[in-house]
Design a protein around this motif. Structure first.
Motif, PDB file in Angstrom:
ATOM      1  N   ARG A  51       0.041   5.418   6.191  1.00 34.45           N
ATOM      2  CA  ARG A  51       0.324   6.785   5.722  1.00 34.45           C
ATOM      3  C   ARG A  51       1.663   7.272   6.255  1.00 34.45           C
ATOM      4  O   ARG A  51       2.428   7.931   5.549  1.00 34.45           O
ATOM      5  N   ARG A  52       1.978   6.936   7.502  1.00 36.15           N
ATOM      6  CA  ARG A  52       3.252   7.367   8.082  1.00 36.15           C
ATOM      7  C   ARG A  52       4.432   6.633   7.445  1.00 36.15           C
ATOM      8  O   ARG A  52       5.472   7.227   7.188  1.00 36.15           O
ATOM      9  N   LEU A  53       4.251   5.343   7.200  1.00 39.54           N
ATOM     10  CA  LEU A  53       5.359   4.544   6.658  1.00 39.54           C
ATOM     11  C   LEU A  53       5.653   4.860   5.192  1.00 39.54           C
ATOM     12  O   LEU A  53       6.801   4.793   4.750  1.00 39.54           O
ATOM     13  N   PHE A  54       4.602   5.207   4.431  1.00 36.97           N
ATOM     14  CA  PHE A  54       4.774   5.409   2.988  1.00 36.97           C
ATOM     15  C   PHE A  54       4.503   6.864   2.595  1.00 36.97           C
ATOM     16  O   PHE A  54       3.999   7.145   1.513  1.00 36.97           O
ATOM     17  N   SER A  55       4.819   7.790   3.497  1.00 37.86           N
ATOM     18  CA  SER A  55       4.460   9.203   3.284  1.00 37.86           C
ATOM     19  C   SER A  55       5.150   9.808   2.057  1.00 37.86           C
ATOM     20  O   SER A  55       4.625  10.741   1.439  1.00 37.86           O
ATOM     21  N   VAL A  56       6.322   9.293   1.675  1.00 47.25           N
ATOM     22  CA  VAL A  56       7.032   9.832   0.519  1.00 47.25           C
ATOM     23  C   VAL A  56       6.631   9.111  -0.758  1.00 47.25           C
ATOM     24  O   VAL A  56       6.213   9.727  -1.750  1.00 47.25           O
ATOM     25  N   SER A  57       6.726   7.796  -0.753  1.00 44.89           N
ATOM     26  CA  SER A  57       6.466   7.031  -1.977  1.00 44.89           C
ATOM     27  C   SER A  57       5.009   7.110  -2.401  1.00 44.89           C
ATOM     28  O   SER A  57       4.701   6.983  -3.593  1.00 44.89           O
ATOM     29  N   ARG A  58       4.094   7.361  -1.464  1.00 44.95           N
ATOM     30  CA  ARG A  58       2.673   7.412  -1.831  1.00 44.95           C
ATOM     31  C   ARG A  58       2.372   8.579  -2.767  1.00 44.95           C
ATOM     32  O   ARG A  58       1.401   8.546  -3.536  1.00 44.95           O
ATOM     33  N   GLU A  59       3.183   9.635  -2.705  1.00 44.72           N
ATOM     34  CA  GLU A  59       2.957  10.796  -3.556  1.00 44.72           C
ATOM     35  C   GLU A  59       3.244  10.490  -5.025  1.00 44.72           C
ATOM     36  O   GLU A  59       2.791  11.203  -5.916  1.00 44.72           O
ATOM     37  N   LYS A  60       4.024   9.444  -5.290  1.00 46.89           N
ATOM     38  CA  LYS A  60       4.394   9.091  -6.655  1.00 46.89           C
ATOM     39  C   LYS A  60       3.463   8.057  -7.262  1.00 46.89           C
ATOM     40  O   LYS A  60       3.643   7.670  -8.421  1.00 46.89           O
ATOM     41  N   ARG A  61       2.471   7.609  -6.493  1.00 51.55           N
ATOM     42  CA  ARG A  61       1.576   6.549  -6.963  1.00 51.55           C
ATOM     43  C   ARG A  61       0.246   7.154  -7.387  1.00 51.55           C
ATOM     44  O   ARG A  61      -0.288   8.062  -6.741  1.00 51.55           O
ATOM     45  N   LYS A  62      -0.312   6.630  -8.491  1.00 52.45           N
ATOM     46  CA  LYS A  62      -1.616   7.111  -8.960  1.00 52.45           C
ATOM     47  C   LYS A  62      -2.731   6.654  -8.021  1.00 52.45           C
ATOM     48  O   LYS A  62      -3.695   7.365  -7.775  1.00 52.45           O
ATOM     49  N   VAL A  63      -2.612   5.430  -7.540  1.00 47.72           N
ATOM     50  CA  VAL A  63      -3.612   4.879  -6.615  1.00 47.72           C
ATOM     51  C   VAL A  63      -2.901   4.551  -5.315  1.00 47.72           C
ATOM     52  O   VAL A  63      -1.910   3.805  -5.311  1.00 47.72           O
ATOM     53  N   THR A  64      -3.350   5.136  -4.217  1.00 47.73           N
ATOM     54  CA  THR A  64      -2.724   4.884  -2.919  1.00 47.73           C
ATOM     55  C   THR A  64      -3.631   4.017  -2.061  1.00 47.73           C
ATOM     56  O   THR A  64      -4.803   4.321  -1.883  1.00 47.73           O
ATOM     57  N   ASN A  65      -3.084   2.937  -1.575  1.00 45.57           N
ATOM     58  CA  ASN A  65      -3.775   2.087  -0.602  1.00 45.57           C
ATOM     59  C   ASN A  65      -2.742   1.687   0.441  1.00 45.57           C
ATOM     60  O   ASN A  65      -2.177   0.597   0.403  1.00 45.57           O
ATOM     61  N   ASP A  66      -2.469   2.626   1.353  1.00 38.45           N
ATOM     62  CA  ASP A  66      -1.401   2.422   2.332  1.00 38.45           C
ATOM     63  C   ASP A  66      -1.671   1.224   3.220  1.00 38.45           C
ATOM     64  O   ASP A  66      -0.757   0.479   3.568  1.00 38.45           O
ATOM     65  N   ALA A  67      -2.944   1.038   3.595  1.00 45.12           N
ATOM     66  CA  ALA A  67      -3.280  -0.081   4.476  1.00 45.12           C
ATOM     67  C   ALA A  67      -2.983  -1.413   3.793  1.00 45.12           C
ATOM     68  O   ALA A  67      -2.449  -2.345   4.415  1.00 45.12           O
ATOM     69  N   ASP A  68      -3.302  -1.509   2.499  1.00 48.91           N
ATOM     70  CA  ASP A  68      -3.065  -2.758   1.783  1.00 48.91           C
ATOM     71  C   ASP A  68      -1.567  -3.028   1.635  1.00 48.91           C
ATOM     72  O   ASP A  68      -1.116  -4.166   1.785  1.00 48.91           O
ATOM     73  N   ARG A  69      -0.772  -1.979   1.366  1.00 42.12           N
ATOM     74  CA  ARG A  69       0.681  -2.159   1.262  1.00 42.12           C
ATOM     75  C   ARG A  69       1.264  -2.657   2.584  1.00 42.12           C
ATOM     76  O   ARG A  69       2.118  -3.558   2.605  1.00 42.12           O
ATOM     77  N   LEU A  70       0.805  -2.069   3.687  1.00 43.84           N
ATOM     78  CA  LEU A  70       1.314  -2.487   4.998  1.00 43.84           C
ATOM     79  C   LEU A  70       0.865  -3.908   5.322  1.00 43.84           C
ATOM     80  O   LEU A  70       1.643  -4.711   5.852  1.00 43.84           O
ATOM     81  N   ARG A  71      -0.386  -4.218   4.976  1.00 40.76           N
ATOM     82  CA  ARG A  71      -0.897  -5.568   5.251  1.00 40.76           C
ATOM     83  C   ARG A  71      -0.080  -6.624   4.512  1.00 40.76           C
ATOM     84  O   ARG A  71       0.241  -7.693   5.063  1.00 40.76           O
ATOM     85  N   LYS A  72       0.262  -6.326   3.267  1.00 41.91           N
ATOM     86  CA  LYS A  72       1.056  -7.285   2.481  1.00 41.91           C
ATOM     87  C   LYS A  72       2.474  -7.407   3.044  1.00 41.91           C
ATOM     88  O   LYS A  72       3.054  -8.503   3.039  1.00 41.91           O
ATOM     89  N   TYR A  73       3.039  -6.317   3.523  1.00 46.35           N
ATOM     90  CA  TYR A  73       4.368  -6.389   4.129  1.00 46.35           C
ATOM     91  C   TYR A  73       4.329  -7.283   5.375  1.00 46.35           C
ATOM     92  O   TYR A  73       5.196  -8.151   5.561  1.00 46.35           O
ATOM     93  N   LEU A  74       3.365  -7.055   6.242  1.00 43.65           N
ATOM     94  CA  LEU A  74       3.264  -7.855   7.463  1.00 43.65           C
ATOM     95  C   LEU A  74       3.042  -9.330   7.150  1.00 43.65           C
ATOM     96  O   LEU A  74       3.539 -10.217   7.855  1.00 43.65           O
ATOM     97  N   ASP A  75       2.282  -9.577   6.082  1.00 44.06           N
ATOM     98  CA  ASP A  75       1.985 -10.959   5.716  1.00 44.06           C
ATOM     99  C   ASP A  75       3.258 -11.736   5.363  1.00 44.06           C
ATOM    100  O   ASP A  75       3.301 -12.959   5.498  1.00 44.06           O
ATOM    101  N   ARG A  76       4.301 -11.057   4.908  1.00 43.91           N
ATOM    102  CA  ARG A  76       5.577 -11.727   4.612  1.00 43.91           C
ATOM    103  C   ARG A  76       6.153 -12.414   5.849  1.00 43.91           C
ATOM    104  O   ARG A  76       6.878 -13.408   5.753  1.00 43.91           O
ATOM    105  N   PHE A  77       5.807 -11.894   7.016  1.00 44.25           N
ATOM    106  CA  PHE A  77       6.320 -12.452   8.271  1.00 44.25           C
ATOM    107  C   PHE A  77       5.216 -13.191   9.039  1.00 44.25           C
ATOM    108  O   PHE A  77       5.336 -13.413  10.237  1.00 44.25           O
TER     109      PHE A  77
END
Length: 539
Positions: free
Chosen positions: A498-524
């Motif tokens: 929620r803290r990392l995507f506080s702006v872009s999440r408002e533009k999304r119909k479906v918000t899953n902040d935890a899943d977005r962060l998990r996928k980002y971390l998985d890149r590394f």
């Protein structure tokens, strides 16, 4: 382990157990018949009767000694002025139950409900059903004509009397008292939390299986574990102590010794035998906080201790026994730890029967006010004076406490510390607006403090390893370091998202902040546990 002793508690039947002379052996006497059953080996009979039946009690005890010499008969005087007065009978039997030294880990208990008045039988059932007497019920019946001369029959039974309004009300009141006790007397308002406490109360009273408490640091896992122990102790379900250890504090070779004990000379420095915490918890409750920090060897030994009630201390050639109930605590995802090979799947399966997720303070905004009252009262008791807040100061504190600014990263520990500081600085015991404003700034400063690892390089090296960190582009290094700092200062992956995507999440119909962060971390090749591993010590 050795077989448990069988103990039966019952009232002397002043009519059914009566009999004199040799012909009494031709009569069916239910209390004597208990000890004549071939398949029912009674080690001890606790026989309750009033003073008027002392002589009859002596006769029955002598007859039992004749037919079952291995049965010890203990007689107890319990007085009823009116054996048909429900409140009086229940009170007297409840007093007996409270004073009786039950040891359910070593003895099995049956309550004989054939003798005594119907009122007494109902009261005995109530006490057994509510676990004030940790027992099942046994009922005896006389032989029929074809079985003349036999001791009759018995049945171990369960009755359902919960439909009776008066009894149901009594049960409901006891459950309410137990739930209030588990919540430290705090009138919490969060519906999900209250439902969870209701289930924990049911499980605590009815089960000795392991319980897993999950939740962020400071959510109250340790306090709740101790309350569960005290509740079970009140119900005579545990006779041993409460033993607590934070597994994150166990390191190296001493971890196994601390938990399972050792014998003298088993390793350098072992100058005397050590009992170990699992043995100390025999008959009681063992709380292993941060169980995910246990090493592989300790996990394997703990699994066997849970399943077989025995284990081998370090350096010993003989196993020891310990029958304890386990409550485990963790602020990390054990499923993720299993996936990466840090936690045994079979151990998780064993402790995952009853799992409860304790929410953080920020997720229980309705409960901030009653917890504030509780902390103010506690601070006043410690200070020996009343601690209060003016109405406007209280409103200002609650507004801040429920706002997005208030992260409560240490949850109830933060709240406790805040109230303690304000109470200490309050002139005359009254917290002023100036004291509150200073405390708010102190909290905000603590929550925004930099991570212990200052530089991006040091942070990335600590999390990824120097070799992997060196392969990152400058852009990725800067972005990942920022993300890791947010993760390390957040209680959950959802909060970090929620803290990392506080702006872009408002533009999304479906918000899953935890899943977005998990996928980002998985890149590394990072998981939430690995990203935050170096920031979480303590409870």
């Amino acid at each position: 382990m050795p077989a448990k002793k069988l103990v039966i508690l019952g009232l002397l039947g002043t009519q059914l157990d009566r009999g004199v002379g040799p012909r009494r052996w031709e009569m069916w006497r239910p209390t004597v018949s208990l000890c004549q059953q071939e398949e029912l080996l009674v080690d001890r009979l606790e026989l309750l009767h009033d003073r008027k039946a002392t002589s009859l009690g002596g006769t029955v005890a002598e007859d039992i000694a004749g037919v079952s010499p291995e049965t010890e008969v203990r007689r107890h005087e319990v007085e009823f002025r009116d054996a048909w007065d429900f409140e009086e009978v229940y009170g007297a039997l409840a007093d007996f139950a409270r004073s009786y030294p039950f040891q359910p880990e070593r003895e099995d208990y049956l309550v004989h409900i054939t003798t005594g008045t119907h009122v007494a039988q109902i009261c005995l059932f109530l006490l057994a059903e509510s676990r004030h007497i940790p027992a099942r019920l046994i009922q005896t019946s006389p032989p029929d004509d074809r079985e003349r001369g036999s001791p009759g029959r018995y049945a171990i039974i369960d009755l359902d009397l919960s439909r009776y309004d008066r009894i149901a009300a009594r049960f409901a009141e006891e459950q309410r008292e137990a739930r209030t006790f588990l919540k430290s007397g705090i009138a919490t308002r969060n519906p999900a939390f209250n439902r969870m406490i209701e289930e924990i109360e049911q499980v605590a009273v009815a089960s000795r299986e392991p319980i897993l408490l999950m939740g962020p640091t400071g959510a109250g896992k340790s306090s709740l574990a101790r309350r569960v122990f005290e509740l079970k102790k009140q119900r005579h379900q545990l006779s041993g102590p409460f033993v607590e250890v934070n597994c994150a504090t166990l390191r190296g070779d001493t971890a196994t010794s601390t938990l399972f004990g050792h014998v003298r000379g088993s390793f350098t420095g072992a100058q005397r035998d050590r009992t170990g915490l699992l043995r100390l918890a025999d008959g009681g409750l063992l709380f292993l906080d941060e169980i995910g920090e246990l090493g592989a060897d300790e996990q394997a030994m703990l699994l066997r201790a849970l399943e077989e009630k025995r284990f081998l201390p370090v350096g010993a050639d003989r196993e020891v026994e310990s029958d304890f109930q386990l409550i485990a605590g963790t602020n990390r995802g054990l499923l993720e730890a299993v996936r990466i090979g840090k936690f045994r799947e079979d151990l998780l399966a064993r402790i995952n029967l009853w799992t409860f997720q304790l929410p953080g303070l920020a997720q229980r905004s309705e409960d901030i006010e009653p917890n504030l009252d509780h902390e103010l009262e506690s601070a006043g008791k410690r200070a020996g004076r009343r601690i209060s807040m003016a109405k406007d100061v209280r409103a200002a504190f609650l507004k801040f406490a429920r706002s997005p600014e208030a992260r409560w990263s240490a949850n109830f520990r933060d709240l406790n510390a805040a109230v303690t500081r304000m109470a200490t600085l309050a002139p005359g015991g009254r917290i002023t607006r100036a004291v509150l404003d200073a405390e708010i700034q102190r909290l905000l400063g603590g929550w925004s403090a930099p991570a212990p690892v200052d530089s991006d390089d040091a942070l990335l090296n600590a999390v990824l390893g120097a070799e992997a960190a060196a392969k990152l582009d400058l852009f990725d290094r800067a972005q990942l370091a920022c993300v890791l700092r947010v993760c390390r200062s957040s209680p959950t992956i959802s909060d970090a998202g929620r803290r990392l995507f506080s702006v872009s999440r408002e533009k999304r119909k479906v918000t899953n902040d935890a899943d977005r962060l998990r996928k980002y971390l998985d890149r590394f090749d990072l998981t939430w546990s690995k990203a935050t591993a170096h920031s979480r010590g303590g409870l």
